[in-house]
Design a protein around this motif. Structure first.
Motif, short mmCIF file in Angstrom:
data_model
loop_
_atom_site.label_atom_id
_atom_site.label_comp_id
_atom_site.label_asym_id
_atom_site.label_seq_id
_atom_site.Cartn_x
_atom_site.Cartn_y
_atom_site.Cartn_z
N ALA A 15 14.03 4.76 63.53
CA ALA A 15 12.74 4.07 63.58
C ALA A 15 11.55 4.97 63.31
O ALA A 15 10.47 4.47 62.98
N THR A 16 11.71 6.28 63.43
CA THR A 16 10.53 7.15 63.37
C THR A 16 10.59 8.26 62.34
O THR A 16 9.69 9.09 62.29
N ASN A 17 11.64 8.33 61.52
CA ASN A 17 11.74 9.49 60.61
C ASN A 17 11.33 9.19 59.17
O ASN A 17 11.87 9.76 58.23
N CYS A 18 10.33 8.32 59.00
CA CYS A 18 9.83 8.07 57.64
C CYS A 18 9.22 9.33 57.04
O CYS A 18 9.33 9.57 55.83
N GLY A 19 8.58 10.17 57.87
CA GLY A 19 7.98 11.40 57.37
C GLY A 19 9.02 12.36 56.83
O GLY A 19 8.88 12.91 55.73
N ALA A 20 10.08 12.57 57.61
CA ALA A 20 11.16 13.45 57.18
C ALA A 20 11.85 12.90 55.93
O ALA A 20 12.27 13.65 55.05
N THR A 21 11.95 11.58 55.85
CA THR A 21 12.60 10.96 54.69
C THR A 21 11.74 11.11 53.44
O THR A 21 12.26 11.40 52.35
N ALA A 22 10.42 10.94 53.57
CA ALA A 22 9.53 11.14 52.42
C ALA A 22 9.59 12.58 51.93
O ALA A 22 9.62 12.85 50.73
N ALA A 23 9.62 13.53 52.88
CA ALA A 23 9.72 14.94 52.50
C ALA A 23 11.06 15.23 51.84
O ALA A 23 11.15 16.02 50.89
N ALA A 24 12.13 14.59 52.34
CA ALA A 24 13.46 14.81 51.76
C ALA A 24 13.52 14.34 50.31
O ALA A 24 14.23 14.93 49.49
N MET A 25 12.78 13.30 49.97
CA MET A 25 12.73 12.85 48.57
C MET A 25 12.18 13.97 47.68
O MET A 25 12.70 14.21 46.58
N LEU A 26 11.14 14.66 48.15
CA LEU A 26 10.56 15.75 47.37
C LEU A 26 11.51 16.94 47.29
O LEU A 26 11.58 17.61 46.25
N VAL A 27 12.23 17.20 48.38
CA VAL A 27 13.21 18.29 48.37
C VAL A 27 14.27 18.01 47.30
O VAL A 27 14.64 18.90 46.52
N ARG A 28 14.75 16.79 47.24
CA ARG A 28 15.75 16.42 46.23
C ARG A 28 15.16 16.53 44.82
O ARG A 28 15.83 17.00 43.90
N ALA A 29 13.91 16.11 44.65
CA ALA A 29 13.28 16.18 43.33
C ALA A 29 13.14 17.62 42.86
O ALA A 29 13.11 17.89 41.65
N ASN A 30 13.09 18.55 43.81
CA ASN A 30 12.98 19.96 43.46
C ASN A 30 14.33 20.67 43.46
O ASN A 30 14.39 21.90 43.40
N GLY A 31 15.42 19.89 43.55
CA GLY A 31 16.75 20.48 43.48
C GLY A 31 17.24 21.08 44.77
O GLY A 31 18.22 21.84 44.78
N GLY A 32 16.59 20.77 45.90
CA GLY A 32 16.97 21.36 47.18
C GLY A 32 17.95 20.52 47.97
O GLY A 32 18.36 19.43 47.56
N GLY A 33 18.33 21.04 49.13
CA GLY A 33 19.25 20.34 50.01
C GLY A 33 20.69 20.35 49.53
O GLY A 33 21.47 19.46 49.89
N GLN A 34 21.04 21.35 48.74
CA GLN A 34 22.40 21.42 48.22
C GLN A 34 23.40 21.57 49.37
O GLN A 34 23.17 22.30 50.33
N GLY A 35 24.52 20.86 49.27
CA GLY A 35 25.55 20.93 50.30
C GLY A 35 25.31 20.01 51.46
O GLY A 35 26.10 19.98 52.41
N GLN A 36 24.21 19.24 51.44
CA GLN A 36 23.91 18.29 52.50
C GLN A 36 23.88 16.87 51.95
O GLN A 36 23.45 16.65 50.81
N THR A 37 24.34 15.92 52.74
CA THR A 37 24.14 14.53 52.37
C THR A 37 22.67 14.19 52.59
O THR A 37 21.93 14.95 53.23
N ASP A 38 22.23 13.05 52.08
CA ASP A 38 20.84 12.65 52.28
C ASP A 38 20.53 12.52 53.77
O ASP A 38 19.47 12.97 54.23
N ALA A 39 21.45 11.92 54.51
CA ALA A 39 21.24 11.73 55.95
C ALA A 39 21.15 13.08 56.67
O ALA A 39 20.32 13.26 57.57
N GLN A 40 21.99 14.03 56.27
CA GLN A 40 21.95 15.35 56.89
C GLN A 40 20.65 16.08 56.57
O GLN A 40 20.07 16.76 57.43
N LEU A 41 20.17 15.93 55.35
CA LEU A 41 18.91 16.57 54.95
C LEU A 41 17.75 16.00 55.76
O LEU A 41 16.92 16.75 56.28
N VAL A 42 17.69 14.68 55.88
CA VAL A 42 16.63 14.04 56.66
C VAL A 42 16.69 14.49 58.11
O VAL A 42 15.67 14.84 58.72
#
Length: 276
Positions: free
Chosen positions: A84-111
């Motif tokens: 219910a409260t992690n929209c901020g972390a999710t928005a930031a995770a979108m940018l991390v993915r756009a920059n090629g980051g978060g390798q080795g993590q699922t989207d949920a793990q990255l958030v």
């Protein structure tokens, strides 16, 4: 009676009608010197200088990218928040993915990793968002407490992106003046389409949609009446020291207030959200 004076003799001079003729071929000694110089330069005797189009193209200094002009590596994905409260972390995770980051993590793990490190159970404040972005190497180049059309358009045209703290209900497609106010909610602004609509990546629904100028202005500016906050942060994938970026980002994020961005009252997490 005096006699006539004899006219003075005038010597005719040869009129110069042009430049002196090049006597290169008539001087064997000079020819030998020119031949030796051409041989040392590795160019055959009599060869013409290279035309500009034949020369190796050297990049202009004005064409060189600045050290901080690194661009996004791939298209920004649309991710859906996991609580219910992690929209901020999710928005930031979108940018991390756009920059090629978060390798080795699922989207949920990255958030989850971003949320646990930078946010809390109440959501993500603008200051926490600035820290979160800095931790991923992102520079906030501008913060605005209200919608700034010129600044946002210029940023999107030069490849930057933005995260915005908006009213969770008024940002939704189809929202009107009769739509009740929602809560503080983070979305990612990824660009503009051919019709000039701003492309919103909304973590609440995990969807992408377009909104016009008036729609985005209302959703962003009305928050100061309902939850005492709102605005936008323009983001560039700068890279560099996280500590220095965090200090610089804080100067911009403070303008958005201190309300925690959470989720939409209209989404599936509504019953768990404060003020629902």
């Amino acid at each position: 009676m005096q006699g006539h004076l004899a006219p003075e003799l005038v010597q005719e001079t040869e009129q110069v009608t042009g430049f002196q003729e090049d006597r290169f071929e008539e001087s064997p000694e000079a020819a030998g010197q020119w031949a030796a110089q051409a041989a040392e330069a590795g160019q055959p005797l009599g060869a013409r200088p290279l035309e500009l189009s034949q020369m190796e193209q050297v990049p202009s200094l004005t064409d060189a990218k600045s050290p901080g002009a690194k661009g996004w590596l791939q298209e920004t994905p649309v991710l859906r928040q996991t609580d219910a409260t992690n929209c901020g972390a999710t928005a930031a995770a979108m940018l991390v993915r756009a920059n090629g980051g978060g390798q080795g993590q699922t989207d949920a793990q990255l958030v989850q990793s971003l949320e646990s490190r930078y946010s809390d159970s109440k959501g993500t404040t603008p200051d926490q968002m600035g820290q979160m972005l800095a931790g991923q190497g992102f520079e906030v180049t501008r913060g605005a407490a209200n919608f700034d059309r010129d600044a946002l358009n210029a940023a999107l045209e030069t490849g930057k992106k933005a995260v915005a703290l908006v009213d969770s209900n008024l940002i939704q497609p189809g929202a009107s003046g009769n739509t009740p106010a929602g809560s503080a909610h983070w979305v990612e602004i990824d660009g503009k389409d051919a019709q000039g609509q701003y492309q919103i990546h909304d973590p609440a629904s995990g969807s992408k949609y377009g909104v016009d100028l008036q729609h985005l202005t209302q959703a962003m500016n009305s928050g100061w009446d309902s939850f005492q906050g709102g605005g936008m942060l323009i983001v560039n994938p700068q890279g560099g020291d996280a500590g220095a970026l965090a200090a610089a980002n804080a100067n911009h994020s403070a303008t958005l207030g201190d309300s925690s961005g959470i989720g939409s009252k209209n989404n599936s997490f509504g019953s768990r959200e404060s003020g629902s």
